[in-house]
Design a protein around this motif. Sequence first.
Motif, PDB file in Angstrom:
ATOM      1  N   LYS A   1       2.416  11.947 -10.018  1.00 19.20           N
ATOM      2  CA  LYS A   1       1.770  13.258 -10.035  1.00 19.20           C
ATOM      3  C   LYS A   1       2.815  14.363 -10.081  1.00 19.20           C
ATOM      4  O   LYS A   1       2.690  15.320 -10.840  1.00 19.20           O
ATOM      5  CB  LYS A   1       0.886  13.434  -8.800  1.00 19.20           C
ATOM      6  CG  LYS A   1      -0.391  12.650  -8.859  1.00 19.20           C
ATOM      7  CD  LYS A   1      -1.194  12.834  -7.580  1.00 19.20           C
ATOM      8  CE  LYS A   1      -2.416  11.955  -7.562  1.00 19.20           C
ATOM      9  NZ  LYS A   1      -3.173  12.074  -6.316  1.00 19.20           N
TER      10      LYS A   1
ATOM     11  N   SER B   1     -10.512   7.400  -5.683  1.00 13.99           N
ATOM     12  CA  SER B   1      -9.367   8.220  -5.262  1.00 13.99           C
ATOM     13  C   SER B   1      -8.737   7.749  -3.956  1.00 13.99           C
ATOM     14  O   SER B   1      -7.757   8.339  -3.514  1.00 13.99           O
ATOM     15  CB  SER B   1      -9.799   9.681  -5.109  1.00 13.99           C
ATOM     16  OG  SER B   1     -10.766   9.802  -4.085  1.00 13.99           O
ATOM     17  N   SER B   2      -9.260   6.712  -3.361  1.00 12.82           N
ATOM     18  CA  SER B   2      -8.747   6.242  -2.076  1.00 12.82           C
ATOM     19  C   SER B   2      -7.287   5.812  -2.178  1.00 12.82           C
ATOM     20  O   SER B   2      -6.908   5.081  -3.106  1.00 12.82           O
ATOM     21  CB  SER B   2      -9.581   5.059  -1.576  1.00 12.82           C
ATOM     22  OG  SER B   2      -8.984   4.486  -0.435  1.00 12.82           O
ATOM     23  N   ASN B   3      -6.491   6.242  -1.239  1.00 11.46           N
ATOM     24  CA  ASN B   3      -5.087   5.813  -1.187  1.00 11.46           C
ATOM     25  C   ASN B   3      -4.964   4.339  -0.848  1.00 11.46           C
ATOM     26  O   ASN B   3      -3.905   3.748  -1.044  1.00 11.46           O
ATOM     27  CB  ASN B   3      -4.312   6.637  -0.157  1.00 11.46           C
ATOM     28  CG  ASN B   3      -4.046   8.041  -0.643  1.00 11.46           C
ATOM     29  OD1 ASN B   3      -3.996   8.295  -1.843  1.00 11.46           O
ATOM     30  ND2 ASN B   3      -3.887   8.963   0.283  1.00 11.46           N
ATOM     31  N   GLU B   4      -6.021   3.753  -0.324  1.00 10.19           N
ATOM     32  CA  GLU B   4      -6.013   2.332   0.013  1.00 10.19           C
ATOM     33  C   GLU B   4      -6.178   1.443  -1.222  1.00 10.19           C
ATOM     34  O   GLU B   4      -5.858   0.267  -1.183  1.00 10.19           O
ATOM     35  CB  GLU B   4      -7.126   2.018   1.020  1.00 10.19           C
ATOM     36  CG  GLU B   4      -6.937   2.691   2.361  1.00 10.19           C
ATOM     37  CD  GLU B   4      -5.698   2.191   3.102  1.00 10.19           C
ATOM     38  OE1 GLU B   4      -5.483   0.966   3.146  1.00 10.19           O
ATOM     39  OE2 GLU B   4      -4.946   3.039   3.607  1.00 10.19           O
ATOM     40  N   CYS B   5      -6.693   2.002  -2.309  1.00  6.83           N
ATOM     41  CA  CYS B   5      -6.934   1.228  -3.532  1.00  6.83           C
ATOM     42  C   CYS B   5      -5.608   0.765  -4.134  1.00  6.83           C
ATOM     43  O   CYS B   5      -4.696   1.568  -4.342  1.00  6.83           O
ATOM     44  CB  CYS B   5      -7.697   2.073  -4.547  1.00  6.83           C
ATOM     45  SG  CYS B   5      -8.014   1.217  -6.100  1.00  6.83           S
TER      46      CYS B   5
ATOM     47  N   GLU C   1       1.107   4.109  -2.953  1.00  5.68           N
ATOM     48  CA  GLU C   1       0.873   5.533  -2.669  1.00  5.68           C
ATOM     49  C   GLU C   1       2.069   6.361  -3.113  1.00  5.68           C
ATOM     50  O   GLU C   1       1.908   7.423  -3.710  1.00  5.68           O
ATOM     51  CB  GLU C   1       0.652   5.752  -1.177  1.00  5.68           C
ATOM     52  CG  GLU C   1      -0.670   5.270  -0.664  1.00  5.68           C
ATOM     53  CD  GLU C   1      -0.817   5.483   0.827  1.00  5.68           C
ATOM     54  OE1 GLU C   1      -0.397   6.550   1.322  1.00  5.68           O
ATOM     55  OE2 GLU C   1      -1.342   4.591   1.483  1.00  5.68           O
TER      56      GLU C   1
ATOM     57  N   GLN D   1       2.154   6.741  -6.878  1.00  2.43           N
ATOM     58  CA  GLN D   1       1.166   7.704  -7.350  1.00  2.43           C
ATOM     59  C   GLN D   1       1.635   9.135  -7.118  1.00  2.43           C
ATOM     60  O   GLN D   1       1.480  10.000  -7.975  1.00  2.43           O
ATOM     61  CB  GLN D   1      -0.165   7.482  -6.653  1.00  2.43           C
ATOM     62  CG  GLN D   1      -0.876   6.227  -7.101  1.00  2.43           C
ATOM     63  CD  GLN D   1      -2.192   6.030  -6.357  1.00  2.43           C
ATOM     64  OE1 GLN D   1      -2.744   6.975  -5.818  1.00  2.43           O
ATOM     65  NE2 GLN D   1      -2.673   4.806  -6.332  1.00  2.43           N
ATOM     66  N   LYS D   2       2.221   9.387  -5.963  1.00  2.20           N
ATOM     67  CA  LYS D   2       2.696  10.733  -5.649  1.00  2.20           C
ATOM     68  C   LYS D   2       3.846  11.142  -6.569  1.00  2.20           C
ATOM     69  O   LYS D   2       3.902  12.281  -7.035  1.00  2.20           O
ATOM     70  CB  LYS D   2       3.116  10.822  -4.186  1.00  2.20           C
ATOM     71  CG  LYS D   2       1.923  10.791  -3.251  1.00  2.20           C
ATOM     72  CD  LYS D   2       2.337  10.842  -1.804  1.00  2.20           C
ATOM     73  CE  LYS D   2       1.099  10.757  -0.924  1.00  2.20           C
ATOM     74  NZ  LYS D   2       1.383  10.762   0.479  1.00  2.20           N
TER      75      LYS D   2
ATOM     76  N   HIS E   1      -5.633   4.591 -12.921  1.00  2.91           N
ATOM     77  CA  HIS E   1      -6.611   4.702 -11.845  1.00  2.91           C
ATOM     78  C   HIS E   1      -7.883   3.991 -12.300  1.00  2.91           C
ATOM     79  O   HIS E   1      -7.986   3.554 -13.441  1.00  2.91           O
ATOM     80  CB  HIS E   1      -6.896   6.168 -11.500  1.00  2.91           C
ATOM     81  CG  HIS E   1      -7.743   6.876 -12.499  1.00  2.91           C
ATOM     82  ND1 HIS E   1      -7.299   7.203 -13.754  1.00  2.91           N
ATOM     83  CD2 HIS E   1      -9.027   7.299 -12.439  1.00  2.91           C
ATOM     84  CE1 HIS E   1      -8.271   7.814 -14.417  1.00  2.91           C
ATOM     85  NE2 HIS E   1      -9.330   7.878 -13.650  1.00  2.91           N
TER      86      HIS E   1
ATOM     87  N   THR F   1       0.833  -1.199   0.000  1.00  2.46           N
ATOM     88  CA  THR F   1       0.000   0.000   0.000  1.00  2.46           C
ATOM     89  C   THR F   1       0.868   1.250   0.000  1.00  2.46           C
ATOM     90  O   THR F   1       0.633   2.178  -0.770  1.00  2.46           O
ATOM     91  CB  THR F   1      -0.938   0.010   1.225  1.00  2.46           C
ATOM     92  OG1 THR F   1      -1.735  -1.176   1.199  1.00  2.46           O
ATOM     93  CG2 THR F   1      -1.838   1.216   1.208  1.00  2.46           C
TER      94      THR F   1
END
Length: 86
Positions: free
Chosen positions: A17, A59-63, A10, A13-14, A25, A6
């Motif tokens: 971006k 948009s959940s960071n848990e996804c 995250e 993804q950061k 996504h 997880t």
Amino acid sequence: ESSYDTIEGELGQKIAKFLHIPHIHIQSNPGLCISCGKCDQNCPMSVKVSEELKQGFVSSNECIHCGNCIDTCPKNVLCYGFISKK
């Protein structure tokens, strides 16, 4: 999935971006949703996908983008897509 996976997701993804790199996504067409809850039931991370999809994407960071919600949706509300920060 471990907490490491997880955190690794995250972080990826950061970084994407920040570097303006398109990243995958799960997007949705909320108007097609029949609120059956199958997406929520099949999420291994317990993300409330049915709530997330109302905004047009998850948009959940848990996804972890495993696709279980996509595969179990009887109305094909969910699909993979790319986000690109401009």
